[in-house]
Design an enzyme around this catalytic site. Sequence first.
Site, mmCIF file in Angstrom:
data_model
loop_
_atom_site.group_PDB
_atom_site.id
_atom_site.type_symbol
_atom_site.label_atom_id
_atom_site.label_comp_id
_atom_site.label_asym_id
_atom_site.label_seq_id
_atom_site.Cartn_x
_atom_site.Cartn_y
_atom_site.Cartn_z
ATOM 1 N N LYS A 41 -9.884 7.668 1.877
ATOM 2 C CA LYS A 41 -10.308 6.284 1.644
ATOM 3 C C LYS A 41 -11.731 6.057 2.136
ATOM 4 C CE LYS A 41 -5.712 4.114 1.705
ATOM 5 N NZ LYS A 41 -4.884 5.266 2.082
ATOM 6 N N CYS A 43 0.803 -1.224 0.000
ATOM 7 C CA CYS A 43 0.000 0.000 0.000
ATOM 8 C C CYS A 43 0.836 1.275 0.000
ATOM 9 C CB CYS A 43 -0.935 -0.010 1.207
ATOM 10 S SG CYS A 43 -1.865 -1.533 1.354
ATOM 11 N N GLU A 84 -1.731 4.486 13.285
ATOM 12 C CA GLU A 84 -1.374 5.739 12.623
ATOM 13 C C GLU A 84 -1.642 6.933 13.533
ATOM 14 O OE1 GLU A 84 -1.855 8.040 8.325
ATOM 15 O OE2 GLU A 84 -3.280 6.447 8.854
ATOM 16 N N PHE A 87 1.365 -3.365 3.786
ATOM 17 C CA PHE A 87 1.657 -4.707 4.263
ATOM 18 C C PHE A 87 3.159 -4.966 4.167
ATOM 19 C CE2 PHE A 87 -2.693 -6.812 3.124
ATOM 20 C CZ PHE A 87 -3.254 -6.214 4.225
ATOM 21 N N HIS A 120 -3.198 7.684 5.918
ATOM 22 C CA HIS A 120 -3.371 6.391 5.256
ATOM 23 C C HIS A 120 -4.777 5.875 5.568
ATOM 24 C CE1 HIS A 120 -2.163 2.802 3.227
ATOM 25 N NE2 HIS A 120 -2.344 2.042 4.292
ATOM 26 N N HIS A 139 -10.013 1.497 -0.502
ATOM 27 C CA HIS A 139 -8.555 1.367 -0.454
ATOM 28 C C HIS A 139 -8.041 0.772 -1.771
ATOM 29 C CE1 HIS A 139 -4.556 0.965 0.749
ATOM 30 N NE2 HIS A 139 -4.653 0.134 1.772
#
Length: 423
Positions: A342, A170, A321, A406, A310, A347
């Site tokens: 998002k 990502c 985050e 990831f 994110h 996403h």
Amino acid sequence: MSIESRQGVPRIVVTGWGTVNCLGNNVDETWAKIKTGQSGIDCITHCDTRLLETKIGGEVRNFDPVKVFGHKEARRMDRYSQIVVASALQAWEQSGNIVTEDNQFDTCILISAGFGGIETISENFHIMIEHGPSKIRPMAFPMSLNNMASAQTAMQLGIRGINFSISSACATGSNAIGEGAEIIKRGDANVAIVGGSEAGMVDLALGGLNSMRALSTRNDEPTRASRPFDAERDGFVPSEAGAALVLESLDHALARGATILGELVGYGASCDAVHLSAPDSEGRAASHAMRRALQKAGIGPEQIDYINAHGTSTKLNDAAETMVIKKVFGDHAYNVPVSSTKSMTGHPMSAAGAMEAIFSMLAIRDGLMPPTINYEHPDPDCDLDYVPNEPRAKKLRYVMSNSLGFGGHNSVLVFKAWEPGQV
């Protein structure tokens, strides 16, 4: 090869952008919906979802690759390539650059993806099981490669400079931007076409993500399913998108009279080295990436006016985050608006960083912070100002954009308002 020479490190500016995603097939259409808090999430139609737990996602709609590339070329591209190469062509046209024999090696291309051509892989896997390996499409192997969108962009434009792909889950799109800028800074290009793509609306990808318990299963209310930082979030909503930007050295852009859309002033990257999918509970590497981006930008945390987070809508990511932002920004974290687009786009994984970089610069341009929609239930672990449900006007000079992938990949970009008087 004609590459500028100057003392110091070249400044990097953006002169073009393009996107194809679930909200629109260009930047203007997409941004108009982002500004008004519209969701692009609906029931998935691209594959059979009867056996899948998640039946909703952000699909690209009304996009005809044949109109963009012609029938023959469109058939030789996986869907992930089609949508991001189309985005790159939009960005290149807007930039006003022209490829000639004299400059064909002066532009680099870093168009990247995570899954790569998983639609082609999935389709041909089923063909092989049903009819045998001799029936696999002749172009299936190259179409599925992760580097093919970058290569196809070069073929479309006749660009022969540095060309490869980056894969960092990502964080891919954001890393592509940062590394493209570094190639310009070291003198190996004047211009970079950078971006990311994802088109994984196939049972193989969605089933795997369901097995991880990564996806939302709020199937009965698609537009309300992606809810970053909300206490009732239950996973991210998958989407597909392509997004691309044209970067240039400031000197090159000024010399040709380009319209400058924004300036990239900071880039930081790191890796958690902790887990395949879960973020580091202490946020050590992510906070390092944020601090490095601020250091490269030459500013302190208090100078960031807005953070495009994110913000995936997963339990672990959103809390982690938030914790990292507080770790880097201290008490000032509560004064910095943070939102996740998002909540509207879902996403798009490897495309997210590039698409959200565009949103970050548009927020600066319009003085408008996009909202985090579907924010209804405060979470004590997520206690910052998430610009809930409605956009907010504010003059912005510096914006941070976070991408956390990831494998623990972290990439952070800092953009600055373009101020011609300070050249």
